[in-house]
Design a protein around this motif. Structure first.
Motif, mmCIF file in Angstrom:
data_model
loop_
_atom_site.group_PDB
_atom_site.id
_atom_site.type_symbol
_atom_site.label_atom_id
_atom_site.label_comp_id
_atom_site.label_asym_id
_atom_site.label_seq_id
_atom_site.Cartn_x
_atom_site.Cartn_y
_atom_site.Cartn_z
ATOM 1 N N VAL A 50 0.839 -1.197 0.000
ATOM 2 C CA VAL A 50 0.000 0.000 0.000
ATOM 3 C C VAL A 50 0.876 1.251 0.000
ATOM 4 C CG1 VAL A 50 -1.620 1.352 1.407
ATOM 5 C CG2 VAL A 50 -2.051 -1.093 0.982
ATOM 6 N N PHE A 51 1.910 1.270 0.827
ATOM 7 C CA PHE A 51 2.802 2.428 0.876
ATOM 8 C C PHE A 51 3.465 2.655 -0.489
ATOM 9 C CE2 PHE A 51 6.907 4.438 1.472
ATOM 10 C CZ PHE A 51 6.526 5.605 2.103
ATOM 11 N N ALA A 52 3.970 1.594 -1.102
ATOM 12 C CA ALA A 52 4.631 1.727 -2.406
ATOM 13 C C ALA A 52 3.658 2.218 -3.475
ATOM 14 C CB ALA A 52 5.260 0.392 -2.819
ATOM 15 N N ALA A 53 2.411 1.754 -3.412
ATOM 16 C CA ALA A 53 1.404 2.217 -4.376
ATOM 17 C C ALA A 53 1.142 3.710 -4.204
ATOM 18 C CB ALA A 53 0.111 1.418 -4.218
ATOM 19 N N SER A 64 -9.584 3.523 -0.706
ATOM 20 C CA SER A 64 -9.472 2.091 -0.438
ATOM 21 C C SER A 64 -9.781 1.285 -1.700
ATOM 22 C CB SER A 64 -10.426 1.695 0.687
ATOM 23 O OG SER A 64 -10.347 0.320 0.944
ATOM 24 N N ALA A 65 -10.831 1.677 -2.413
ATOM 25 C CA ALA A 65 -11.214 0.966 -3.636
ATOM 26 C C ALA A 65 -10.110 1.056 -4.692
ATOM 27 C CB ALA A 65 -12.525 1.519 -4.190
ATOM 28 N N GLU A 66 -9.500 2.231 -4.821
ATOM 29 C CA GLU A 66 -8.419 2.405 -5.796
ATOM 30 C C GLU A 66 -7.208 1.551 -5.426
ATOM 31 O OE1 GLU A 66 -9.533 6.979 -7.123
ATOM 32 O OE2 GLU A 66 -8.164 6.642 -5.455
ATOM 33 N N LEU A 67 -6.886 1.522 -4.141
ATOM 34 C CA LEU A 67 -5.760 0.693 -3.695
ATOM 35 C C LEU A 67 -6.060 -0.789 -3.913
ATOM 36 C CD1 LEU A 67 -4.844 2.675 -0.488
ATOM 37 C CD2 LEU A 67 -3.250 2.153 -2.363
ATOM 38 N N ALA A 68 -7.266 -1.210 -3.561
ATOM 39 C CA ALA A 68 -7.651 -2.618 -3.736
ATOM 40 C C ALA A 68 -7.558 -3.018 -5.203
ATOM 41 C CB ALA A 68 -9.059 -2.852 -3.197
ATOM 42 N N MET A 69 -8.035 -2.140 -6.092
ATOM 43 C CA MET A 69 -7.997 -2.443 -7.523
ATOM 44 C C MET A 69 -6.556 -2.464 -8.039
ATOM 45 S SD MET A 69 -9.659 -0.485 -10.819
ATOM 46 C CE MET A 69 -10.946 0.106 -9.782
ATOM 47 N N ALA A 70 -5.779 -1.459 -7.666
ATOM 48 C CA ALA A 70 -4.414 -1.348 -8.169
ATOM 49 C C ALA A 70 -3.550 -2.525 -7.721
ATOM 50 C CB ALA A 70 -3.782 -0.038 -7.707
ATOM 51 N N LEU A 71 -3.759 -2.965 -6.478
ATOM 52 C CA LEU A 71 -2.923 -4.024 -5.913
ATOM 53 C C LEU A 71 -3.572 -5.405 -5.986
ATOM 54 C CD1 LEU A 71 -1.718 -2.050 -2.770
ATOM 55 C CD2 LEU A 71 -0.402 -2.527 -4.860
ATOM 56 N N GLN A 72 -4.818 -5.438 -6.458
ATOM 57 C CA GLN A 72 -5.589 -6.679 -6.546
ATOM 58 C C GLN A 72 -5.643 -7.378 -5.194
ATOM 59 O OE1 GLN A 72 -4.192 -8.931 -9.927
ATOM 60 N NE2 GLN A 72 -4.623 -7.259 -11.324
ATOM 61 N N ILE A 73 -6.067 -6.606 -4.180
ATOM 62 C CA ILE A 73 -6.210 -7.122 -2.821
ATOM 63 C C ILE A 73 -7.599 -6.763 -2.310
ATOM 64 C CG2 ILE A 73 -3.748 -7.068 -2.292
ATOM 65 C CD1 ILE A 73 -4.174 -4.419 -0.798
ATOM 66 N N SER A 74 -7.997 -7.348 -1.217
ATOM 67 C CA SER A 74 -9.322 -7.093 -0.651
ATOM 68 C C SER A 74 -9.349 -5.762 0.096
ATOM 69 C CB SER A 74 -9.703 -8.224 0.301
ATOM 70 O OG SER A 74 -8.933 -8.122 1.488
#
Length: 185
Positions: A50-53, A64-74
């Motif tokens: 998350v920090f690197a993203a 949160s949604a953008e991070l989840a999508m970008a990193l393909q995580i829940s």
């Protein structure tokens, strides 16, 4: 990695570059590589990702949604990572105006803040170690070893204060863009 909605990731395109003209796959590889480096150094894996993203995002801010999508995580993984990152003062949380969604944003001078918080940790360790020296006795092998550790931490803290001051002076000589909209520590 872009913090705009309607990204290439949503449309299924990969490797075509983001709206800023970057190669999305190359950005993703960078994020994962840097996250891996931070994980090897001891940071939690999801927090590292998350920090690197956020670091790779132009405005250092994502939902949160953008991070989840970008990193393909829940979303739950994002939440746990963000909780850790806010506790260690690397990321701030703010509410989007007119929305119930939170945005997660890198703090201004994130590395300076991170190292400054380590200074407080060193002080706590120093105090506990000094008690250990007193309990074990300075003339015992264990007490002497701990006394040397205390001396090392005292030296490190003195050097860290000077180094942080020198960094602020050096930063003034650099031509970095202003950190508009960033969360202050």
């Amino acid at each position: 990695m872009t913090s705009e909605t309607g990204t290439e990731a949503e449309s299924g395109e990969t490797g075509q570059g983001t709206s800023s003209g970057r190669d999305a796959e190359a950005v993703s590889r960078f994020v994962e590589r840097f996250a891996s480096e931070m994980t090897e150094a001891g940071m939690q894996r999801m927090a590292s990702r998350v920090f690197a993203a956020l670091l790779a995002d132009d405005d250092g801010s994502m939902t949160s949604a953008e991070l989840a999508m970008a990193l393909q995580i829940s979303p739950a993984a994002v939440s746990g990572a963000v909780n850790y990152l806010t506790q260690v003062s690397m990321v701030g949380r703010e509410r989007e105006p007119g929305s119930r969604r939170d945005r997660y944003r890198l703090l201004d001078e994130v590395w300076f803040t991170t190292f400054a918080s380590r200074d407080r940790v060193l002080t706590r360790w120093e105090n506990t170690l000094k008690e250990g020296v007193r309990i074990l006795g300075e003339d015992t092998p264990a007490g002497a070893r701990i006394a040397e550790t205390v001396a090392f931490f005292e030296f490190l803290q003195a050097e860290l204060v000077g180094m942080m001051d020198r960094w602020h002076e050096h930063r003034k000589t650099l031509d970095f863009p202003a950190s508009e909209g960033r969360v202050n520590a």
